[in-house]
Design an enzyme around this catalytic site. Structure first.
Site, PDB file in Angstrom:
ATOM      1  N   LYS A   1       0.820  -1.214   0.000  1.00 23.70           N
ATOM      2  CA  LYS A   1       0.000   0.000   0.000  1.00 23.70           C
ATOM      3  C   LYS A   1       0.858   1.270   0.000  1.00 23.70           C
ATOM      4  CE  LYS A   1      -4.079  -2.158   2.141  1.00 23.70           C
ATOM      5  NZ  LYS A   1      -5.086  -2.072   3.236  1.00 23.70           N
TER       6      LYS A   1
ATOM      7  N   TYR B   1     -12.728  -2.438  -3.817  1.00 27.58           N
ATOM      8  CA  TYR B   1     -13.196  -2.612  -2.427  1.00 27.58           C
ATOM      9  C   TYR B   1     -14.724  -2.576  -2.379  1.00 27.58           C
ATOM     10  CZ  TYR B   1      -8.566  -2.108  -0.125  1.00 27.58           C
ATOM     11  OH  TYR B   1      -7.280  -2.286   0.351  1.00 27.58           O
TER      12      TYR B   1
ATOM     13  N   ASN C   1      -2.179   0.368   6.746  1.00 28.39           N
ATOM     14  CA  ASN C   1      -1.640  -0.876   7.319  1.00 28.39           C
ATOM     15  C   ASN C   1      -0.714  -1.643   6.366  1.00 28.39           C
ATOM     16  OD1 ASN C   1      -3.605  -1.708   5.586  1.00 28.39           O
ATOM     17  ND2 ASN C   1      -4.763  -2.917   7.065  1.00 28.39           N
TER      18      ASN C   1
ATOM     19  N   HIS D   1      -2.204  -5.426   1.564  1.00 29.79           N
ATOM     20  CA  HIS D   1      -3.514  -6.062   1.347  1.00 29.79           C
ATOM     21  C   HIS D   1      -3.287  -7.520   0.973  1.00 29.79           C
ATOM     22  CE1 HIS D   1      -7.484  -7.000  -0.340  1.00 29.79           C
ATOM     23  NE2 HIS D   1      -6.802  -7.612  -1.298  1.00 29.79           N
TER      24      HIS D   1
ATOM     25  N   GLU E   1      -9.750 -10.729  -7.450  1.00 30.52           N
ATOM     26  CA  GLU E   1      -8.784  -9.632  -7.321  1.00 30.52           C
ATOM     27  C   GLU E   1      -7.622  -9.790  -8.302  1.00 30.52           C
ATOM     28  OE1 GLU E   1      -7.956  -9.554  -3.090  1.00 30.52           O
ATOM     29  OE2 GLU E   1     -10.018  -8.940  -2.640  1.00 30.52           O
TER      30      GLU E   1
HETATM   31  O1  CDP Z   1      -7.341  -5.896   4.713  1.00 36.54           O
HETATM   32  P1  CDP Z   1      -8.138  -6.858   5.585  1.00 36.54           P
HETATM   33  O2  CDP Z   1      -8.777  -7.986   4.780  1.00 36.54           O
HETATM   34  O3  CDP Z   1      -7.335  -7.359   6.743  1.00 36.54           O
HETATM   35  O4  CDP Z   1      -9.310  -5.993   6.247  1.00 36.54           O
HETATM   36  P2  CDP Z   1     -10.738  -5.559   5.659  1.00 36.54           P
HETATM   37  O5  CDP Z   1     -11.716  -5.681   6.782  1.00 36.54           O
HETATM   38  O6  CDP Z   1     -11.040  -6.299   4.400  1.00 36.54           O
HETATM   39  O7  CDP Z   1     -10.568  -4.007   5.343  1.00 36.54           O
HETATM   40  C1  CDP Z   1      -9.950  -3.555   4.154  1.00 36.54           C
HETATM   41  C2  CDP Z   1      -9.044  -2.396   4.487  1.00 36.54           C
HETATM   42  O8  CDP Z   1      -9.839  -1.313   4.964  1.00 36.54           O
HETATM   43  C3  CDP Z   1      -8.047  -2.659   5.625  1.00 36.54           C
HETATM   44  O9  CDP Z   1      -6.888  -3.341   5.202  1.00 36.54           O
HETATM   45  C4  CDP Z   1      -7.752  -1.256   6.098  1.00 36.54           C
HETATM   46  O10 CDP Z   1      -6.812  -0.589   5.233  1.00 36.54           O
HETATM   47  C5  CDP Z   1      -9.117  -0.571   5.939  1.00 36.54           C
HETATM   48  N1  CDP Z   1      -9.891  -0.528   7.195  1.00 36.54           N
HETATM   49  C6  CDP Z   1      -9.986   0.671   7.896  1.00 36.54           C
HETATM   50  O11 CDP Z   1      -9.448   1.684   7.453  1.00 36.54           O
HETATM   51  N2  CDP Z   1     -10.705   0.726   9.063  1.00 36.54           N
HETATM   52  C7  CDP Z   1     -11.328  -0.358   9.545  1.00 36.54           C
HETATM   53  N3  CDP Z   1     -12.037  -0.254  10.681  1.00 36.54           N
HETATM   54  C8  CDP Z   1     -11.250  -1.577   8.852  1.00 36.54           C
HETATM   55  C9  CDP Z   1     -10.516  -1.640   7.677  1.00 36.54           C
HETATM   56 MG    MG Z   2     -10.225  -7.851   3.315  1.00 37.47          MG
END
Ligand code: CDP
Ligand code: MG
Length: 139
Positions: free
Chosen positions: A11, A51, A114, A117, A128
């Site tokens: 990222k 997303y 973070n 991805h 994806e």
């Molecule tokens: O990336 P991952 O699958 O671990 O998490 P996700 O629940 O699919 O969320 C996608 C992305 O959204 C995360 O990697 C974060 O960058 C962002 N995110 C966020 O900004 N705040 C949250 N409460 C949850 C996710």
């Molecule tokens: Mg995810």
């Protein structure tokens, strides 16, 4: 278990901080083979489609503005159990909760910024990878 492919992104925060090399080194060290890799600059439109399951969530606007702020690295990674292996290497979504030594613990700044991805299932890996890579982009 057959060989599996998954999709990853380095990222914008990690690209900007010149941490691409360290992250690729961790990927190779974990036994994930690089099968596709390129730099890209996401747009708000691409981000919304990518997303799609998160577009309506409260955190989406900050996620989108983060993901378009600079270049990203798109990855196709291959191994047995590649999807779980890559998720384990990344650690929990929130870097504050990610296990020590994981990529998000090391390179993530906060719950949004973070560092990486990773696809969360075979169906999302297929979608994806197909979203960002054509057949001739992968080896
Ligand atoms: O990336 P991952 O699958 O671990 O998490 P996700 O629940 O699919 O969320 C996608 C992305 O959204 C995360 O990697 C974060 O960058 C962002 N995110 C966020 O900004 N705040 C949250 N409460 C949850 C996710
Ligand atoms: Mg995810």
């Amino acid at each position: 278990m057959a060989i599996e492919r998954t999709f990853g992104i380095i990222k914008p925060n990690a690209v900007k901080a010149c941490q691409v090399g360290q992250i690729i080194s961790e990927i190779e060290g974990a036994g994930l083979a690089l099968r596709g890799m390129r730099l890209a600059r996401l747009t708000p439109e691409i981000c919304k489609e990518f997303y799609q399951e998160h577009v309506a969530k409260p955190f989406y606007p900050s996620l989108e503005s983060f993901m378009v702020e600079g270049p990203v690295v798109l990855l196709c990674l291959e191994a047995e159990h590649a999807i779980q292996l890559w998720r384990d290497l990344m650690g929990a979504t929130d870097p504050a909760k990610a296990a020590p030594g994981t990529l998000r613990a090391r390179f993530g700044a906060d719950h949004t910024r973070n560092a990486t991805h990773g696809s969360d299932s075979p169906a999302s890996a297929q979608r994806e990878l197909g979203f960002f890579f054509g057949a001739y982009d992968l080896v």
